[in-house]
Design a protein around this motif. Structure first.
Motif, mmCIF file in Angstrom:
data_model
loop_
_atom_site.group_PDB
_atom_site.id
_atom_site.type_symbol
_atom_site.label_atom_id
_atom_site.label_comp_id
_atom_site.label_asym_id
_atom_site.label_seq_id
_atom_site.Cartn_x
_atom_site.Cartn_y
_atom_site.Cartn_z
ATOM 1 N N LEU A 21 6.633 4.687 -4.837
ATOM 2 C CA LEU A 21 7.946 4.210 -4.405
ATOM 3 C C LEU A 21 7.920 2.738 -4.021
ATOM 4 O O LEU A 21 6.941 2.240 -3.490
ATOM 5 C CB LEU A 21 8.448 5.036 -3.222
ATOM 6 C CG LEU A 21 8.752 6.507 -3.509
ATOM 7 C CD1 LEU A 21 9.232 7.194 -2.246
ATOM 8 C CD2 LEU A 21 9.775 6.645 -4.629
ATOM 9 N N GLY A 22 9.039 2.047 -4.260
ATOM 10 C CA GLY A 22 9.153 0.656 -3.875
ATOM 11 C C GLY A 22 10.279 0.007 -4.635
ATOM 12 O O GLY A 22 10.995 0.683 -5.380
ATOM 13 N N LYS A 23 10.424 -1.317 -4.425
ATOM 14 C CA LYS A 23 11.436 -2.066 -5.177
ATOM 15 C C LYS A 23 11.260 -1.809 -6.669
ATOM 16 O O LYS A 23 12.193 -1.772 -7.440
ATOM 17 C CB LYS A 23 11.279 -3.577 -4.924
ATOM 18 C CG LYS A 23 11.767 -4.014 -3.565
ATOM 19 C CD LYS A 23 13.247 -4.353 -3.539
ATOM 20 C CE LYS A 23 13.969 -3.517 -2.499
ATOM 21 N NZ LYS A 23 13.446 -3.676 -1.154
ATOM 22 N N TYR A 24 9.997 -1.659 -7.039
ATOM 23 C CA TYR A 24 9.653 -1.438 -8.430
ATOM 24 C C TYR A 24 8.987 -0.071 -8.494
ATOM 25 O O TYR A 24 7.814 0.074 -8.145
ATOM 26 C CB TYR A 24 8.694 -2.552 -8.866
ATOM 27 C CG TYR A 24 8.440 -2.628 -10.349
ATOM 28 C CD1 TYR A 24 8.952 -3.686 -11.112
ATOM 29 C CD2 TYR A 24 7.655 -1.667 -10.988
ATOM 30 C CE1 TYR A 24 8.712 -3.749 -12.466
ATOM 31 C CE2 TYR A 24 7.421 -1.731 -12.342
ATOM 32 C CZ TYR A 24 7.954 -2.765 -13.090
ATOM 33 O OH TYR A 24 7.712 -2.833 -14.436
ATOM 34 N N ALA A 25 9.766 0.955 -8.858
ATOM 35 C CA ALA A 25 9.213 2.307 -8.866
ATOM 36 C C ALA A 25 8.220 2.479 -10.004
ATOM 37 O O ALA A 25 8.418 1.973 -11.106
ATOM 38 C CB ALA A 25 10.337 3.327 -8.996
ATOM 39 N N ILE A 26 7.118 3.149 -9.705
ATOM 40 C CA ILE A 26 6.107 3.391 -10.722
ATOM 41 C C ILE A 26 5.883 4.894 -10.819
ATOM 42 O O ILE A 26 5.727 5.567 -9.801
ATOM 43 C CB ILE A 26 4.787 2.688 -10.351
ATOM 44 C CG1 ILE A 26 5.031 1.169 -10.248
ATOM 45 C CG2 ILE A 26 3.704 2.971 -11.376
ATOM 46 C CD1 ILE A 26 3.873 0.418 -9.686
#
Lengths: 337, 264
Positions: A26-31
């Motif tokens: 999870l994060g600004k840029y989901a991976i």
């Protein structure tokens, strides 16, 4: 009873692993979890991961250092908190009782005020934290008090207030457009600017602090007795207290130096750990480390994802910690008294 | 076993007693009797090496206590403080195990032999059923017994007990007195303080009367404890009686009649 014990002992580890895995994705840029697995597999085996460069960069330069930093800092603050609570025979003590946070704050704020590079600010914060506690310890040892522990706590309160006054003074002198926001931001704690180098640079201090806590884990229990009682049992309380304070201070100063001030974790997680595994430091220390690490990873997860801007960690830990603390107070959980 | 020679004790700037002599023989119980503030606790702390003597010396098996480390002292001399609250919910077994500190390496955890010693101490005081109960959840009397068990787990030659019967009900007071008698029968020395002269008759071979930091009389309870001595100690009239059951003496304070009391 025994199966309950096992469940309780495993709870911190399970929470920790789940949070860390969630944090990578999870994060600004989901991976995608599969991509994370692929990147780790390639790092282990050397086989090409087949991931885009941008994804690789996010994983290795941003996500991993940040999650590791949260893990280490949460664990360090929590281990220090558990130690201080035992040493000061009080479950309401946090790692900054001897002024480590106040000293680190003054160091960092001075660094920011004089527009020093990031590394210098970190070194100043670290040194400030150590210096403050050394000063408090020296005063506490000089004052001939009936209760050496109480003398330390009172010295800590006084020095903490004094250092806080200096911090406030510099805040009023600082440039309100460039420096003041940076100072405020530092005083609220954040992991957003953490680099791989930051994480590596604090590892030696963390290891150096953790080793005595681990080695002295049984003897630590005796430090929660009355000072004279512990001495009558054959414990050199003065030397042991100095070593334990040095170890806990080293860990918290290192943590604060790269993250800024993060409250509540070091106060609250040892509590929860004590409720789970009891007060024996041999079990309390690992449980605190797991819960503290997991706790800060969790809080940082919220800080990164809950809003469109990053929420400062200090705001979140207080916002979540204070109600939780009140809940514990109302329910007088086991381990509380 | 333990001896104070020409001991000046107290705190720097606030001496409590001067030139005090007291000796505790092997397998002997010595009772210290004296009003509040007579200096009993400070004397005990000095004997334990917790408070440095201001003059004179304390000898433990012929060696000066101030030359010994706390660890060396703790292997021979155990301290039983007054039952207190614990800050954290350690189990009774955990607390008793702490008595092994002087016999466990600095960075070691207790071994099987230490756990066995702790368990034996709990069993001896007939409180083995409390082993896994948090110390915070047991009664004052049980706490006192746990602290005595901890002192026994230390495997000492002498126990120093600071008012071990304070705040206990009659049954627990009796248990503690029985324990003191048992320990001396097994060859341990015990030094204890109390506010009840009957406790000296019950289990002490020797009694020391303390007032204002000094020992004013010392000897066998039958010889030392009498109406005149208690009057000088506490400023009250006491009738010392012989009881019929086991022939020991007891003290009965005489209540002053209305009108003879001080004040209006």
């Amino acid at each position: 009873m025994s199966s309950l014990r096992v469940t309780k002992a495993w709870t911190p580890s399970a929470i920790l692993v789940a949070l860390v895995l969630l944090s990578f994705t999870l994060g600004k840029y989901a991976i995608a979890p599969a991509d994370i697995a692929r990147a780790f597999w390639s790092a282990l085996t050397g086989a090409p991961s087949g991931l885009p460069r941008a994804v690789e960069t996010v994983i290795w330069e941003i996500r991993v250092p940040r999650v590791l930093a949260a893990l280490i800092i949460g664990a360090a603050l929590s281990a220090a908190g558990a130690t201080y609570q035992g040493l000061f025979r009080n479950p309401l003590v946090s790692p900054d009782i001897l002024g480590v946070t106040a000293g680190a704050s003054l160091g960092a704020v001075l660094g920011i005020y004089f527009a020093l590079p990031v590394l210098a600010i970190q070194v100043l914060a670290f040194a400030g934290g150590l210096a403050a506690v050394t000063l408090v310890y020296a005063i506490g040892a000089t004052v001939r008090a009936h209760d050496p522990v109480l003398a330390l706590v009172l010295a800590g309160i006084a020095i903490g207030a004094l250092l806080g006054a200096f911090v406030s003074l510099i805040k009023t002198l600082a440039d309100p457009y460039n420096q003041l926001p940076a100072i405020t931001y530092w005083l609220l704690g954040s992991l957003s600017a953490i680099t791989r180098g930051d994480v590596i640079s604090v590892l030696p201090a963390m290891a150096l602090g953790l080793a005595p806590l681990f080695l002295l884990r049984w003897r630590m229990n005796l430090m929660s007795l009355d000072d004279e009682e512990a001495r009558a049992l054959g414990v050199n309380t003065k030397a042991l207290r100095a070593v334990l304070i040095a170890a806990a201070t080293l860990m918290s100063a290192a943590a604060v130096s790269i993250s800024g001030v993060i409250g509540w974790i070091g106060l609250l997680t040892p509590h929860v750990a004590r409720a789970l595994v009891g007060p024996d430091f041999g079990r309390l220390l690992p449980a605190s480390i797991l819960l503290g690490g997991g706790g800060l990873v969790g809080v940082d997860l919220i800080a990164r994802n809950a809003a469109s801007i990053e929420i400062p960690l200090g705001v979140l830990t207080a916002g979540l910690g204070a109600p939780f603390f009140l809940y514990l107070l109302a329910h007088a959980a086991r381990g509380w008294r | 076993m333990l001896e104070a020679r020409a001991l000046d004790y107290g705190y720097r700037g606030r001496p409590i007693g001067r030139d005090l002599n007291l000796s505790i023989a092997n397998a002997e119980a010595v009772c210290v009797l004296g009003p509040n503030g007579a200096g009993k606790t400070s004397l005990f702390k000095t004997l334990l090496g917790l408070l440095p003597p201001l003059g004179g010396e304390v000898l433990l098996d012929g060696r000066d206590v101030s030359a010994l480390s706390q660890r060396e002292i703790a292997r021979k001399l155990a301290y039983v403080p007054q039952a207190h609250a614990s800050f954290f919910p350690f189990t009774a077994a955990d607390i008793v195990l702490m008595g092994r500190a002087a016999r466990v390496g600095l960075t070691d955890a207790p071994r099987e032999v230490d756990r066995a010693a702790a368990h034996a101490a709990l069993t001896k005081l007939r409180i083995a059923h409390l082993a896994s109960v948090p110390y915070t959840r047991i009664s004052g009397g049980e706490r006192q017994l746990v602290l005595i068990a901890r002192a026994l787990a230390q495997d000492p030659r002498c126990l120093i007990m600071d008012e071990p019967t304070a705040n206990l009900d009659l049954a627990n007071q009796t248990r503690v007195l029985e324990v003191i008698a048992d320990l001396t029968a097994e060859g341990l020395s015990v030094l204890f303080s109390t506010h009840d002269p009957d406790h000296a008759f019950a289990c002490a071979a020797c009694v020391a009367l303390m007032r204002e930091g000094a020992i004013v009389a010392v000897g066998a309870p039958d010889d030392v404890i009498n109406a005149a001595a208690l009057r000088s100690l506490y400023d009250i009239d006491v009738d010392v009686l012989q009881i019929s059951v086991d022939g020991r003496k007891m003290c009965a304070p005489v209540l002053r009649k209305r009108g003879r009391r001080d004040g209006p």
